[in-house]
Design a protein around this motif. Structure first.
Motif, PDB file in Angstrom:
ATOM      1  N   LEU A  79     -69.328  -0.924  -2.531  1.00  0.00           N
ATOM      2  CA  LEU A  79     -68.953  -2.197  -2.370  1.00  0.00           C
ATOM      3  C   LEU A  79     -67.575  -2.036  -1.392  1.00  0.00           C
ATOM      4  CD1 LEU A  79     -68.255  -4.569  -4.148  1.00  0.00           C
ATOM      5  CD2 LEU A  79     -66.306  -3.296  -5.577  1.00  0.00           C
ATOM      6  N   GLU A  80     -67.728  -1.435  -0.667  1.00  0.00           N
ATOM      7  CA  GLU A  80     -67.098  -0.608   1.092  1.00  0.00           C
ATOM      8  C   GLU A  80     -68.198  -0.181   1.547  1.00  0.00           C
ATOM      9  OE1 GLU A  80     -62.658   1.288   0.340  1.00  0.00           O
ATOM     10  OE2 GLU A  80     -63.040   0.879  -1.766  1.00  0.00           O
ATOM     11  N   PHE A  81     -67.898  -0.376   2.984  1.00  0.00           N
ATOM     12  CA  PHE A  81     -67.824   0.063   3.708  1.00  0.00           C
ATOM     13  C   PHE A  81     -67.408   0.131   5.197  1.00  0.00           C
ATOM     14  CE2 PHE A  81     -72.847  -0.333   1.874  1.00  0.00           C
ATOM     15  CZ  PHE A  81     -73.154   0.955   2.395  1.00  0.00           C
ATOM     16  N   LEU A  82     -66.277   1.268   5.304  1.00  0.00           N
ATOM     17  CA  LEU A  82     -65.108   1.302   6.220  1.00  0.00           C
ATOM     18  C   LEU A  82     -66.085   1.754   7.287  1.00  0.00           C
ATOM     19  CD1 LEU A  82     -62.532   0.192   6.555  1.00  0.00           C
ATOM     20  CD2 LEU A  82     -61.633   2.447   5.587  1.00  0.00           C
ATOM     21  N   ILE A  83     -66.756   1.028   7.855  1.00  0.00           N
ATOM     22  CA  ILE A  83     -67.353   1.715   9.192  1.00  0.00           C
ATOM     23  C   ILE A  83     -66.721   0.620  10.867  1.00  0.00           C
ATOM     24  CG2 ILE A  83     -69.537   0.503   8.851  1.00  0.00           C
ATOM     25  CD1 ILE A  83     -69.008  -1.812  10.440  1.00  0.00           C
ATOM     26  N   GLY A  84     -65.158  -0.010  10.783  1.00  0.00           N
ATOM     27  CA  GLY A  84     -64.202   0.425  11.533  1.00  0.00           C
ATOM     28  C   GLY A  84     -65.498  -0.686  12.983  1.00  0.00           C
ATOM     29  N   ARG A  85     -64.710   0.174  14.145  1.00  0.00           N
ATOM     30  CA  ARG A  85     -64.993  -0.633  16.077  1.00  0.00           C
ATOM     31  C   ARG A  85     -66.339   0.196  15.660  1.00  0.00           C
ATOM     32  NH1 ARG A  85     -59.100  -0.026  18.263  1.00  0.00           N
ATOM     33  NH2 ARG A  85     -58.060  -1.740  17.755  1.00  0.00           N
ATOM     34  N   LEU A  86     -67.271  -0.600  16.555  1.00  0.00           N
ATOM     35  CA  LEU A  86     -68.529  -0.360  16.584  1.00  0.00           C
ATOM     36  C   LEU A  86     -68.878  -0.165  18.164  1.00  0.00           C
ATOM     37  CD1 LEU A  86     -70.459  -2.508  13.892  1.00  0.00           C
ATOM     38  CD2 LEU A  86     -70.162  -0.032  13.799  1.00  0.00           C
ATOM     39  N   PHE A  87     -67.977  -0.698  18.485  1.00  0.00           N
ATOM     40  CA  PHE A  87     -68.644  -0.811  20.367  1.00  0.00           C
ATOM     41  C   PHE A  87     -68.913   0.829  20.386  1.00  0.00           C
ATOM     42  CE2 PHE A  87     -66.414  -0.400  24.780  1.00  0.00           C
ATOM     43  CZ  PHE A  87     -67.948  -0.705  25.462  1.00  0.00           C
ATOM     44  N   ARG A  88     -67.302   1.402  20.802  1.00  0.00           N
ATOM     45  CA  ARG A  88     -67.424   2.439  20.897  1.00  0.00           C
ATOM     46  C   ARG A  88     -68.795   3.909  20.530  1.00  0.00           C
ATOM     47  NH1 ARG A  88     -63.489   5.016  24.173  1.00  0.00           N
ATOM     48  NH2 ARG A  88     -61.562   3.141  23.782  1.00  0.00           N
ATOM     49  N   ASP A  89     -68.561   3.344  19.377  1.00  0.00           N
ATOM     50  CA  ASP A  89     -69.439   4.270  18.656  1.00  0.00           C
ATOM     51  C   ASP A  89     -70.776   4.283  18.612  1.00  0.00           C
ATOM     52  OD1 ASP A  89     -69.646   6.017  15.964  1.00  0.00           O
ATOM     53  OD2 ASP A  89     -70.654   4.330  14.956  1.00  0.00           O
ATOM     54  N   ALA A  90     -71.122   2.874  18.644  1.00  0.00           N
ATOM     55  CA  ALA A  90     -72.838   3.181  19.550  1.00  0.00           C
ATOM     56  C   ALA A  90     -72.487   3.485  20.447  1.00  0.00           C
ATOM     57  CB  ALA A  90     -73.022   1.315  19.447  1.00  0.00           C
ATOM     58  N   ALA A  91     -71.826   3.093  21.560  1.00  0.00           N
ATOM     59  CA  ALA A  91     -71.881   3.200  22.802  1.00  0.00           C
ATOM     60  C   ALA A  91     -72.165   4.579  23.048  1.00  0.00           C
ATOM     61  CB  ALA A  91     -71.146   2.889  23.900  1.00  0.00           C
ATOM     62  N   SER A  92     -71.159   5.426  22.631  1.00  0.00           N
ATOM     63  CA  SER A  92     -71.508   6.502  22.365  1.00  0.00           C
ATOM     64  C   SER A  92     -72.828   7.495  22.002  1.00  0.00           C
ATOM     65  CB  SER A  92     -70.058   7.899  21.594  1.00  0.00           C
ATOM     66  OG  SER A  92     -70.019   8.795  21.545  1.00  0.00           O
ATOM     67  N   ILE A 114     -60.464  -2.859  26.545  1.00  0.00           N
ATOM     68  CA  ILE A 114     -61.321  -3.027  25.633  1.00  0.00           C
ATOM     69  C   ILE A 114     -61.675  -3.302  24.855  1.00  0.00           C
ATOM     70  CG2 ILE A 114     -62.259  -4.371  28.120  1.00  0.00           C
ATOM     71  CD1 ILE A 114     -64.885  -3.371  27.484  1.00  0.00           C
ATOM     72  N   ALA A 115     -61.720  -1.960  24.585  1.00  0.00           N
ATOM     73  CA  ALA A 115     -61.624  -1.306  23.361  1.00  0.00           C
ATOM     74  C   ALA A 115     -61.004  -1.485  21.976  1.00  0.00           C
ATOM     75  CB  ALA A 115     -62.602   0.158  23.401  1.00  0.00           C
ATOM     76  N   GLU A 116     -59.663  -1.766  23.006  1.00  0.00           N
ATOM     77  CA  GLU A 116     -58.718  -1.901  22.157  1.00  0.00           C
ATOM     78  C   GLU A 116     -58.786  -3.230  21.384  1.00  0.00           C
ATOM     79  OE1 GLU A 116     -55.974   0.182  20.990  1.00  0.00           O
ATOM     80  OE2 GLU A 116     -57.920   2.001  21.438  1.00  0.00           O
ATOM     81  N   ILE A 117     -59.434  -3.729  21.545  1.00  0.00           N
ATOM     82  CA  ILE A 117     -59.442  -4.722  20.946  1.00  0.00           C
ATOM     83  C   ILE A 117     -59.894  -6.080  20.475  1.00  0.00           C
ATOM     84  CG2 ILE A 117     -57.046  -5.898  23.394  1.00  0.00           C
ATOM     85  CD1 ILE A 117     -60.210  -7.794  23.545  1.00  0.00           C
ATOM     86  N   GLU A 118     -61.609  -4.718  20.331  1.00  0.00           N
ATOM     87  CA  GLU A 118     -62.335  -4.828  19.242  1.00  0.00           C
ATOM     88  C   GLU A 118     -61.372  -5.182  17.308  1.00  0.00           C
ATOM     89  OE1 GLU A 118     -66.839  -3.178  17.799  1.00  0.00           O
ATOM     90  OE2 GLU A 118     -65.414  -1.956  18.823  1.00  0.00           O
ATOM     91  N   PRO A 119     -61.862  -5.725  16.968  1.00  0.00           N
ATOM     92  CA  PRO A 119     -61.343  -5.890  15.351  1.00  0.00           C
ATOM     93  C   PRO A 119     -62.206  -4.733  14.446  1.00  0.00           C
ATOM     94  CG  PRO A 119     -62.679  -8.375  15.854  1.00  0.00           C
ATOM     95  CD  PRO A 119     -62.619  -7.353  16.938  1.00  0.00           C
TER      96      PRO A 119
END
Length: 826
Positions: A79-92, A114-119
């Motif tokens: 029921l939950e997937f607390l994935i957070g921001r994905l930009f930095r995760d995927a790029a890393s 710009i990474a800081e403004i990803e919801p």
């Protein structure tokens, strides 16, 4: 005008020039902006598309390989997937962070800005959802074909604001500007039914076949998000379901002037995927919660059965090609729904369907709290899911018949194993249903699993003694070390090389250097830089100025009585009194950092948040404290905030009542980042102690057996409080309104709950906790020893990688063969 030439997605480790070309192309043709006028969000969107393009080829290749090989696939229902921001995760994970940083800088744009403004994707609350996110990433990393299934919440869990010290819940609008990481799959849409009746119809052989005729139907529409593993070796899919009405509007009603009534059915349908964990304190809230759980479970099972039949033809081979993991009891209705689909839709016999269901499904339990093991009123289930209630009764009849054949099976035993709780207004026990419908049931730490067998599932374990196994939780080091703490990652690489980046257990090589003075200095410098960043964030968000050289004492997690934030703040009140009386006795300045959300309807947890803020307001403004103590509550705790707090923590508070925390994963993240744990012998704290060494963790208080024994012989909290002067004084100060002068009686009930029962052993453990904190003070004054212990914590917790955990699931529960990376063959 001729079309622009195609530019391929950047390869792993691409040079900045290649990425710059891609970035400019995406900004122009995907975002529609000239770089001279582009804003921060435009650059984020363009950069996200660059990363996404690099993922897609690998995503398609991973999917093709799974189909080509016919490998068994894991379906993880949560029921939950607390994935957070994905930009930095995927790029890393794709080794694109530095090329992107350089390419953006050439346009005068800072990647970190710009990474800081990803919801943050607001798809979870706490450890349950974060575990699911770690698992889906680890399955991609180790090469387990997998698909995560959940709900695409429009608003997810609420955004927490603190107003006059109180938690205020406001909608989280994370999707308001779109989501570049998801792909709508219009072809993957399924009807989900509710209500109605079950009718009998005559089948071809003259037998009467039950047919469910739902009174209401909604459509589940799929949105796919690719989750890339380390170095892009493979990509898994997170498929989230959005609820849609079959008819978006009743045009006739609209034309007759009933403009609101014309869209009522649409609003009712879409409410299913509107908000995570709607308050269930009302009958309407309970019904919505059950609708959510059945909605995503049914859609997921329909989807995986469609895929299986399309590829393999016969549903009878389902267990050979599919493993369905239930993450807690929320998707437990899958047991009844899979049987229904196999019997009613695919024409199998009851015996075949029940056997296939059990061989396919497994269940992870996350709690020993009986109130947290979901139950649903029978009348609600009969009204909303009448066919499933029939199936549950049929499962129960067979279960009870088996139970009665056991020697010594008395009425109490039969009542305990039953799927229907007859003692509490007739309720369906979803934990029991998940247990009986699964071939394996796992706990999430060694202690938790042992206690499962002795407490909540003891009767069922007697019936099926080999069904319960342990799978201690893990975390992904990619997010919780490499991304969250790049300074520490660089230092570790410099010290022991890169092998730990492929195999987290190789962090143990760091232990050989724990006595190296230069490493200790460098380790401390990294921690200090992280603390300075957190201090700046605290000032920005709360207005409180804190000293980065102070000991940062951190408790960040969901607010719940068993996690005992109350114990922490009571000890802080006692410390405040002691500092005022004699500041020189306390040479160690301390910053206590709290963060976490309380469930919207959890009144006492919300009162604890208010107490923390009230105490903080008084303590932080008192010059008599001389800067020795600051208390901070950071609002709206989420993955991104955790990534800022955890690397800065010196002390990790893991102080739950022993026997109540299933595992914890915050304890693993904090230890990995060099925080020393103060905690009870609860959950995975036991295994952390075993791995880091008892001398490198601070354990206090009652153990689980002692808690049970104390309750059995009659615990008197009033006598304990009266005998503990510091605690008694702290409670009197709170009760008399020292911290709430505008409303002196604000905390009367909270204080009274300790005197009158103290179910969570706050008073019982207070003296031991206070002494453990003074031990922390003494240790902090010996910085050489502190730094050595911190290094050893980081060195010895690599075992808690979620890669290890999912490999254990794959071998013992899912019976799936992970791909063995050449990098790990040695």
């Amino acid at each position: 005008m001729p079309a622009a030439p195609a530019v391929e997605a950047p390869p792993l480790g691409a040079r900045a020039s290649v990425v710059r070309e891609q970035l400019l192309r995406k900004l122009t043709y995907a975002v529609g902006k000239d770089p001279f006028v582009a804003r921060r969000y435009d650059w984020l969107l363009a950069a996200s598309h660059v990363v996404r393009d690099a993922i897609i080829d690998r995503w398609i290749a991973s999917t093709r390989e799974t189909y080509r090989s016919g490998r068994k696939r894991v379906y993880y229902l949560s029921l939950e997937f607390l994935i957070g921001r994905l930009f930095r995760d995927a790029a890393s994970n794709l080794d694109l962070l530095e090329p992107l940083r350089e390419a953006l800088a050439s346009f005068g744009v800072a990647l970190d800005d710009i990474a800081e403004i990803e919801p943050d994707a607001a798809l979870g609350n706490g450890g349950l959802g974060r575990l699911a996110a770690c698992f889906i990433e680890s399955m991609a990393t180790v090469g387990i074909p997998a698909m995560g299934y959940g709900i695409r919440y429009e608003h997810g869990l609420f955004r927490q604001e603190i107003v006059d010290g109180r938690q205020v819940e406001v909608p989280e609008d994370w999707l308001s500007h779109g989501n570049p990481w998801e792909f709508e799959r219009r072809e993957a849409a399924y009807e989900i039914g509710f209500g109605g009746a079950v009718e009998g119809r005559e089948d071809w052989d003259g037998a009467t076949k039950p047919t469910w005729k739902p009174a209401e139907r909604v459509i589940a529409v799929a949105y796919d998000t690719p989750i890339v593993g380390w170095k892009g070796k493979s990509v898994t899919t997170l498929r989230l379901w959005a609820a849609r009405a079959i008819d978006p509007m009743r045009l006739e009603a609209f034309n007759q002037g009933d403009h609101l009534g014309a869209v009522t059915e649409r609003m009712r349908a879409e409410s299913i995927s509107r908000v995570l964990y709607p308050a269930d304190s009302t009958p309407a809230g309970q019904e919505l919660r059950l609708r959510q759980e059945f909605f995503f479970t049914s859609a997921s099972l329909q989807d995986l059965l469609r895929r299986h039949v399309q590829q393999f033809g016969d549903v009878r081979s389902l267990p050979e090609h599919a493993a369905v993991q239930l993450n807690d009891t929320h998707p437990a209705i899958a047991v009844a729904e899979l049987i229904r689909l196999l019997v009613d839709v695919h024409g199998l016999s009851w015996e075949e369907a029940a056997t296939l269901t059990r061989e396919t499904i497994s269940y992870t339990n996350h709690t020993l709290l009986p109130e947290a093991l979901e139950t649903w009123p029978v009348h609600l289930m009969e009204r909303l899911l009448p066919r499933h209630m029939q199936i549950i009764y049929a499962i129960n009849a067979r279960l009870l018949a088996d139970a009665r054949r056991l020697p010594g099976a008395d009425d109490a035993f039969i009542a305990a194993v039953s799927l229907i709780d007859e003692s509490n207004g007739r309720r369906v026990r979803m934990g029991n249903l998940a247990f009986i419908g699964s071939h394996k049931v796992n706990g999430v730490s060694a202690l938790h699993t042992a206690l499962m067998k002795e407490t909540v599932f003891a009767p069922l374990a007697r019936l099926h003694p080999d069904r319960i196994v342990n799978k201690t939780n893990g975390i992904t080091p990619r997010r919780w070390l490499f991304q969250a703490n790049p300074g520490l990652t660089a230092l570790i690489r410099e010290t022991i090389g890169d092998r730990f980046m492929e195999d987290a257990t190789a962090l143990s090589d760091l232990a050989r250097h724990a006595d190296d003075a230069s490493l200790q200095e460098a380790f401390a410098a990294v921690k200090q830089a992280n603390k300075q960043r957190l201090a700046a964030l605290i000032g920005e968000r709360t207005g409180v100025r804190v000293d980065p050289s102070a000991l940062f004492d951190v408790q960040v997690k969901r607010i719940h009585e068993y996690k005992r934030q109350l114990l922490n703040i009571l000890e802080a009140v006692a410390l405040y009194d002691a500092i005022r009386a004699d500041p020189d006795r306390f040479p160690v300045p301390r910053v206590k950092v709290f963060a976490g959300k309380a469930a919207a309807s959890y009144w006492r947890a919300k009162l604890i948040i208010r107490l923390i803020n009230d105490v903080a307001r008084v303590v932080n403004a008192d010059p008599a404290v001389q800067g020795k103590l600051k208390i901070v509550f950071l609002p709206n705790y989420n993955v991104s905030l955790a990534e800022r707090i955890i690397p800065a923590a010196d002390l990790s508070e893991q102080i739950s009542t022993a026997g109540m925390e299933a595992s914890g994963t915050g304890n693993m993240k904090l230890a990995l980042n060099g925080a020393i744990t103060i905690g009870t012998l609860d959950g995975a704290n036991v295994e952390i102690r075993d791995l880091v060494g008892a001398e490198n963790i601070i354990i206090f208080g009652l153990c689980a057996e002692e808690v049970t024994a104390l309750r059995a012989r009659g615990y008197d909290p009033r006598a304990t409080i009266e005998a503990t002067a510091a605690l008694k004084d702290a409670l009197e100060a709170i009760a008399q309104g020292l911290f709430s002068p505008d409303e002196p009686g604000r905390y009367g009930e909270l204080v009274g709950s300790l005197y009158g029962g103290d179910h969570f052993m706050v008073a019982a453990d207070f003296a031991a906790y206070a002494e453990a904190q003074r031990q922390v003070d003494r240790l902090w004054q010996d910085q050489v020893t502190w730094r050595r212990k911190a290094i050893l914590n980081t060195a010895h917790v690599g075992w808690f990688s979620s890669d290890r955990t999912v490999r254990e699931y794959a071998e013992e529960i899912w019976r799936v063969r992970p791909r063995v990376s050449p990098d790990l063959q040695s």
